[in-house]
Design a protein around this motif. Sequence first.
Motif: not given
Length: 162
Positions: A77-79, A84-94, A98-101
């Motif tokens: 499980s990778v968090i 950087h704010s969620e706006d830039h990378f969160a969707l890409r990370a998921y 990734a299972v968390g940001y």
Amino acid sequence: MIKTVIADDHQLIRDGFRMLLDREKDIEFVGEAGNAEEIETILQSTECSVLILDINLPGKNGLEILKDLKHRYPGLSVIILSIHSEDHFALRAYKNGAVGYISKDRASGELIKAIRKVYHGGRYITESLAEKLISNIGSDIEKTPDNSLSDRELEVLLLIEI
């Protein structure tokens, strides 16, 4: 016991996380890394349940590392942790596994909550990101300008903005 490794290129950040995790009875700090090579060394030699992975690592960024890890360690499980704010990378990370940001401006208790949730098979998403996703249902969220860039292009763009 939740065995946790932290990968961040700043020793002070790693030390702070170690102190934070040492206060928790159900979370064990089992290792730290400052770059991709150190992550690989730790994961080969240490049992790890949750990896806290910074996006900004020297050499290979966290999103590239994440892609590699998901192929080689599918049960890990990778968090993602980022300035950087969620706006830039969160969707890409998921999308990359990734299972968390969590952004570094969040409270320490939120990181502990995220570690416990992903360890038990869940995904951790902040309330603010959940609201953004809900408000964008039916819109073209996938077609925003930053979502059309590759991971590396977005990383370069954010470095230019800093």
